[in-house]
Design a protein around this motif. Structure first.
Motif, PDB file in Angstrom:
ATOM      1  N   ARG A   1      -3.823  -4.653  -7.617  1.00  0.00           N
ATOM      2  CA  ARG A   1      -3.304  -5.173  -6.345  1.00  0.00           C
ATOM      3  C   ARG A   1      -3.898  -4.416  -5.156  1.00  0.00           C
ATOM      4  NH1 ARG A   1       1.583  -5.426  -9.322  1.00  0.00           N
ATOM      5  NH2 ARG A   1       2.261  -3.439  -8.438  1.00  0.00           N
ATOM      6  N   PHE A   2      -4.054  -3.107  -5.334  1.00  0.00           N
ATOM      7  CA  PHE A   2      -4.612  -2.290  -4.248  1.00  0.00           C
ATOM      8  C   PHE A   2      -6.016  -2.757  -3.877  1.00  0.00           C
ATOM      9  CE2 PHE A   2      -7.422   1.154  -2.988  1.00  0.00           C
ATOM     10  CZ  PHE A   2      -6.742   1.698  -1.906  1.00  0.00           C
ATOM     11  N   PHE A   3      -6.893  -2.883  -4.874  1.00  0.00           N
ATOM     12  CA  PHE A   3      -8.271  -3.260  -4.565  1.00  0.00           C
ATOM     13  C   PHE A   3      -8.356  -4.725  -4.121  1.00  0.00           C
ATOM     14  CE2 PHE A   3      -9.314   0.574  -7.020  1.00  0.00           C
ATOM     15  CZ  PHE A   3     -10.220   1.153  -6.139  1.00  0.00           C
ATOM     16  N   GLY A   4      -7.436  -5.554  -4.601  1.00  0.00           N
ATOM     17  CA  GLY A   4      -7.405  -6.927  -4.105  1.00  0.00           C
ATOM     18  C   GLY A   4      -7.131  -6.977  -2.612  1.00  0.00           C
ATOM     19  N   GLN A   5      -6.155  -6.198  -2.152  1.00  0.00           N
ATOM     20  CA  GLN A   5      -5.853  -6.160  -0.722  1.00  0.00           C
ATOM     21  C   GLN A   5      -6.968  -5.473   0.068  1.00  0.00           C
ATOM     22  OE1 GLN A   5      -2.022  -4.836   0.477  1.00  0.00           O
ATOM     23  NE2 GLN A   5      -0.909  -6.171  -0.931  1.00  0.00           N
ATOM     24  N   LEU A   6      -7.546  -4.438  -0.521  1.00  0.00           N
ATOM     25  CA  LEU A   6      -8.619  -3.738   0.171  1.00  0.00           C
ATOM     26  C   LEU A   6      -9.802  -4.679   0.413  1.00  0.00           C
ATOM     27  CD1 LEU A   6      -9.762  -1.045   1.254  1.00  0.00           C
ATOM     28  CD2 LEU A   6     -10.660  -0.627  -1.051  1.00  0.00           C
ATOM     29  N   LEU A   7     -10.211  -5.413  -0.609  1.00  0.00           N
ATOM     30  CA  LEU A   7     -11.332  -6.332  -0.463  1.00  0.00           C
ATOM     31  C   LEU A   7     -10.985  -7.476   0.485  1.00  0.00           C
ATOM     32  CD1 LEU A   7     -12.597  -6.472  -4.155  1.00  0.00           C
ATOM     33  CD2 LEU A   7     -13.683  -5.333  -2.218  1.00  0.00           C
TER      34      LEU A   7
ATOM     35  N   PRO B   1      -2.912  -1.299   2.145  1.00  0.00           N
ATOM     36  CA  PRO B   1      -3.081  -1.045   0.703  1.00  0.00           C
ATOM     37  C   PRO B   1      -2.736   0.377   0.276  1.00  0.00           C
ATOM     38  CG  PRO B   1      -4.921  -2.335   1.538  1.00  0.00           C
ATOM     39  CD  PRO B   1      -4.108  -1.936   2.732  1.00  0.00           C
ATOM     40  N   ARG B   2      -2.768   1.321   1.227  1.00  0.00           N
ATOM     41  CA  ARG B   2      -2.427   2.702   0.858  1.00  0.00           C
ATOM     42  C   ARG B   2      -1.005   2.819   0.342  1.00  0.00           C
ATOM     43  NH1 ARG B   2      -3.831   6.082   6.069  1.00  0.00           N
ATOM     44  NH2 ARG B   2      -2.572   4.407   6.951  1.00  0.00           N
ATOM     45  N   GLU B   3      -0.152   1.796   0.670  1.00  0.00           N
ATOM     46  CA  GLU B   3       1.230   1.802   0.190  1.00  0.00           C
ATOM     47  C   GLU B   3       1.283   1.929  -1.328  1.00  0.00           C
ATOM     48  OE1 GLU B   3       5.408   1.352   0.102  1.00  0.00           O
ATOM     49  OE2 GLU B   3       4.056   1.735   1.776  1.00  0.00           O
ATOM     50  N   TYR B   4       0.315   1.319  -2.018  1.00  0.00           N
ATOM     51  CA  TYR B   4       0.326   1.357  -3.479  1.00  0.00           C
ATOM     52  C   TYR B   4       0.042   2.758  -4.011  1.00  0.00           C
ATOM     53  CZ  TYR B   4       0.374  -3.741  -3.445  1.00  0.00           C
ATOM     54  OH  TYR B   4       0.722  -5.054  -3.257  1.00  0.00           O
ATOM     55  N   ILE B   5      -0.766   3.519  -3.292  1.00  0.00           N
ATOM     56  CA  ILE B   5      -1.074   4.886  -3.735  1.00  0.00           C
ATOM     57  C   ILE B   5       0.067   5.826  -3.398  1.00  0.00           C
ATOM     58  CG2 ILE B   5      -2.607   6.857  -3.389  1.00  0.00           C
ATOM     59  CD1 ILE B   5      -4.889   4.993  -2.984  1.00  0.00           C
TER      60      ILE B   5
END
Length: 853
Positions: free
Chosen positions: A751-757, A812-816
């Motif tokens: 999900r993180f990389f999906g939002q980042l891209l 996306p940093r929310e996921y980390i």
């Protein structure tokens, strides 16, 4: 007074005359004055049993209706309403209520509120005015001079007073919730003034949605462009509890004025708050902000009279279709010939006329693996084409359905006004055809598992029907039509099972589009799990997760079965039926798995209601054999089939692969138990919009990839510290915890990389949007993830001080940065600021793992 004899009528009129004379003065009318008029009119006191205190207030309202008709004050603008407030101050407070008044919620409209409603209606000389629950006529009294006056009142005593007070009006005695059909022969009103009962309905008794039923019926009866002014209960508004019902009811109209009044009913003996709505039957208007005041006097300075909309009687045009020949288009032979007369006003319940073809309709030209769809055995007398052409696979299109003998019964306008296309009407025909048949043999539900055991003393089970249409074919509309067909044949209890609660609005939209009321569909969540369902008739909306829920000795499944009753013959519509696909279990990533609870409960519901008319609706019905394992009513296994039970069917078809599934689907269509259509993509063009990553974006991506690698290593270490794995022996000590941790890690990373891209692509997307808009083109964006759940979680964690100074980061940093205390591990980081810089590097010590012991 439940029966107005000639003597009682004469006594009423004498008392009314005395009170009208009193009203024409400027003096207050006290309880003593009211009693004196009643004694003079009836020739005795209430102690003699000639009348009651409640009767005296009814006669006072009757006298007010006479008095107001002759214009005791001008009523041309909002400023004139003040005179009505003065008149109300002169009246005594009503302190007695009769059992009939309580039973039918007969609370008449105060004279100042009635005057305000009439002014806001902006009545014009040519208007036809309807009052669906006229009572004693106080709301309509100022409108006597209008020729087109229609007064409807269910209570006979009040209806008799209306005839006396309004001799030139059309007086009727129907249920106000059904006036769209019962008054179909009368001219349609351009103005509706209404104050409906709030909590009682004819035939239903206590009904918390009574006012909404009346409002919906009145809106349907109102001419397009007409105006409706309604006094509604305080709960009818865009609040959390009623938002869906409120928005559904007012979806196709415009609310011009919304008012909340707290104390306007004090003279009528109650402190209840009410809402006043001014509604025009035109689309596109946003709901106005609600104005709240304590009384009419306080309100006048804050209001303006909205301008009226233009009245139109034209029907909406039939959707236009291209005249060019298309290989993907459905055959046009079923289009009804133009009718040389107007559609009838009365919306009678009529059989759907069609001709069954002995020889199947010829196939159209194949393109690729598709055939243009056409009903193979039916030609409807009056039915429109589907708004978008439909196709079906060559394998399915080459099989003709059987000749049906079932004739649905639907409202005439459902067919004549093309509310259902020919392909959708065909579903109603074949579903009814299937439901008229029964599975061979007699059965009882198995004591263990979800099977049916053959038993001589068992019951016969009705066959079901599978609707396998894809997106755009209108599965929800077809489910609603099948329920409506049975509803009109007296089967007034039905069950609509769907994926989640948000689809309740879609179900109500489809139901109301065919003529039903939004309040007919009630979610199961309205009742606690340990309470009986208090719904005498209606469509019970159930979600699959709710269906499987249980608490102690109580379960939702048993609650539904108890409500349906042993003789239930209504429709059970399984929308998104593939949600039950796990009923048979199977092989998962971690080995064999048991059947899903919601699939099991869905099958048990069918097993315990053998007379139910089961409708499965899913676009993925024939994609996997497990997606048919729940379809116990299709006769795929059991007596007179090639498979003894479900297990043999699944095993045999799974060995045959997709080809075997295709044969099953073809056989089901040949039996009239299955149909599967899809939208044609003829004329659709597409091109890929490519975004080239910039060097800075590549550096950001690489930095985050390094960060996730560090998190991964620390997570594995956390699993060792929490004794989930043994690092020395390289063994797993708790496989469930290990799988849960790794699954959560991988899904969060994805999900993180999906939002980042996605964020990296936005500059190119926004530039393309601006270019299309500048060229006069429309742009539609599909939002797959809105971060609503994250936002709700973050808001729930805030204290009042933090809410006052709101600052939330949903990047996306929310996921980390977020951990999960109920999981095996909790991860924290200290790279919030550096992580967003291009080329930022990370070290193992920058990311700390904190095991939960």
């Amino acid at each position: 007074m439940t029966n107005l004899s000639d003597a009682a009528t004469a006594a009423e009129r004498r008392a009314t005359t005395l009170l009208v004379e009193r009203l024409r003065s400027v003096d207050r009318i006290t309880r003593a004055d009211l009693n004196a008029a009643m004694v003079a009119g009836f020739g005795g006191t209430d102690a003699d049993g000639l009348w009651t205190q409640r009767d005296s207030f009814e006669i006072l309202e009757h006298a007010l209706a006479h008095h107001l008709q002759f214009g005791p004050y001008p009523l041309r603008s909002l400023a004139d309403v003040g005179a009505a407030c003065d008149l109300l101050d002169r009246l005594p407070t009503q302190t007695v209520r009769s059992e009939e008044q309580i039973e039918w919620q007969q609370f008449s409209t105060p004279v100042d509120l009635a005057a305000l409603a009439v002014v806001l209606a902006a009545i014009e000389p040519g208007d036809v005015i309807l009052e669906p629950s006229a009572g004693n006529g106080l709301l309509i009294a100022h409108c006597r001079d209008h020729a087109g006056l229609q007064l409807n009142e269910y209570a006979a005593p009040r209806r008799a007073r209306l005839r006396h007070a309004f001799p030139d009006a059309v007086i009727t005695g129907h249920d106000g919730a059904t006036i769209n059909s019962t008054l179909a022969d009368a001219p349609r009103p351009s103005i509706v003034l209404m104050n409906p009962p709030f909590s009682r309905s004819v035939g239903l008794g206590a009904d918390s949605h009574a006012a909404v039923r009346h409002l919906q019926a009145a809106l349907r009866r109102l001419q397009p462009g007409g105006r409706l002014v309604a006094v509604m209960p305080d709960w009818f508004g865009p609040n959390a509890r009623m938002r869906d019902l409120f928005e559904t009811t007012l979806r196709d109209v415009s609310v011009r004025t919304s008012v909340r009044l707290e104390k306007c009913y004090l003279k009528h003996g109650t402190s209840i708050a009410v809402r006043l709505f001014v509604i025009d039957k035109v689309g596109g208007g946003a709901v106005q902000a609600t104005i709240q005041r304590g009384s009419i006097r306080e309100l006048l300075g804050a209001l303006t009279v909205p301008e009226r909309s233009a009245i139109t009687t034209a029907l909406p045009p039939t959707p236009k279709r291209s005249s060019s020949l298309s290989l993907f288009r459905a055959v046009k032979s079923t289009r009804a010939a133009p009718r040389p007369y107007h559609a009838p006003v009365r919306n009678n319940i009529l059989p759907v006329g069609y001709t069954a073809l002995d020889a199947p309709a010829p196939l159209l030209d194949q393109v690729g693996v598709y055939l243009p769809y056409r009903p193979s055995r039916i030609v409807f007398e009056a039915a429109g084409e589907h708004p978008t052409a439909l196709v079906e696979s060559v394998a399915m299109g080459s099989i003709a359905a059987p000749i049906p003998d079932y004739v649905p019964h639907l409202p005439e306008r459902t067919v004549s006004e093309r509310l259902l296309s020919a392909s959708q009407l065909e579903t109603v025909v074949y579903a009814g055809h299937a439901w008229s048949q029964f599975l061979p043999g007699r059965f009882t539900p198995s004591k263990e598992g979800v099977g049916l055991d053959e038993a001589e003393g068992g019951r016969v089970y009705r066959k079901g029907y599978f609707l396998g249409d894809g997106t755009g074919a209108g599965k929800g509309r077809q489910v609603a039509a099948c329920i409506l067909d049975n509803w009109l044949q007296g089967r007034r209890r039905n069950i609509w099972v769907s994926k989640n609660e948000t689809l309740l609005e879609d179900a109500r939209r489809d139901w109301t589009a065919l003529g039903g009321l939004a309040a007919d569909i009630q979610p199961l969540s309205n009742w606690k799990i340990d309470q009986p369902i208090a719904l005498e008739q209606g469509v019970l909306f159930v979600t699959y997760p709710t269906l499987r829920s249980a608490r102690g000795d109580h379960s939702r499944l048993k609650q539904i079965i108890d409500w349906a009753g042993d003789d239930f013959e209504g429709v059970i519509g399984y929308d998104e039926a593939h949600e039950m696909g796990g009923v048979a279990g199977g092989e998962g990533a971690l080995g064999p798995k048991e059947g899903s609870q919601q699939g099991i409960c869905g099958v048990l519901l069918q097993n315990n209601l053998p007379g139910a008319r089961v409708l499965y609706a899913s676009a993925t019905g024939a994609s996997d054999v497990n997606n048919l394992a729940y379809a116990v009513r299709l006769g795929l296994w059991g007596p007179e089939t090639a498979f003894t039970n479900r297990e043999q069917f699944i095993t045999g078809i799974r060995k045959g692969g997709i080809a075997a599934m295709e044969l099953v689907a073809r056989d089901l269509k040949a039996l009239g138990l299955y149909t599967a259509r899809a939208l044609s993509f003829v004329g659709v063009e597409y091109e890929i919009l490519r975004h080239e990553l910039t060097p800075d974006q590549i550096a950001i991506y690489d930095s985050y990839a390094d960060a996730w690698a560090i998190i991964h290593r620390n997570m594995e270490r956390a699993l060792e510290l929490t004794s989930v794995v043994d690092g020395l022996a390289n063994a797993t000590l708790n496989s469930g915890a290990k799988a849960s941790a790794r699954s959560r890690f991988e899904s969060t990373k994805q999900r993180f990389f999906g939002q980042l891209l996605l964020s990296m692509k936005l500059p190119t997307v926004i530039a393309a949007i601006r270019a299309h808009v500048s060229d006069g083109q429309s742009v539609v964006l599909q939002l797959v993830t809105t971060a609503e759940s994250i936002l709700n979680r973050r808001l729930g964690d805030l204290n009042p001080e933090e809410r006052a100074d709101l600052e939330i980061d949903l990047s996306p940093r929310e996921y980390i940065l977020s951990g999960s205390p109920d999981k095996t591990y909790s991860l924290q980081s200290r790279f919030m600021s550096s992580g967003s810089r291009a080329g930022a590097g990370f070290r193992d010590e920058d990311i700390v793992s904190t095991p939960d012991n």
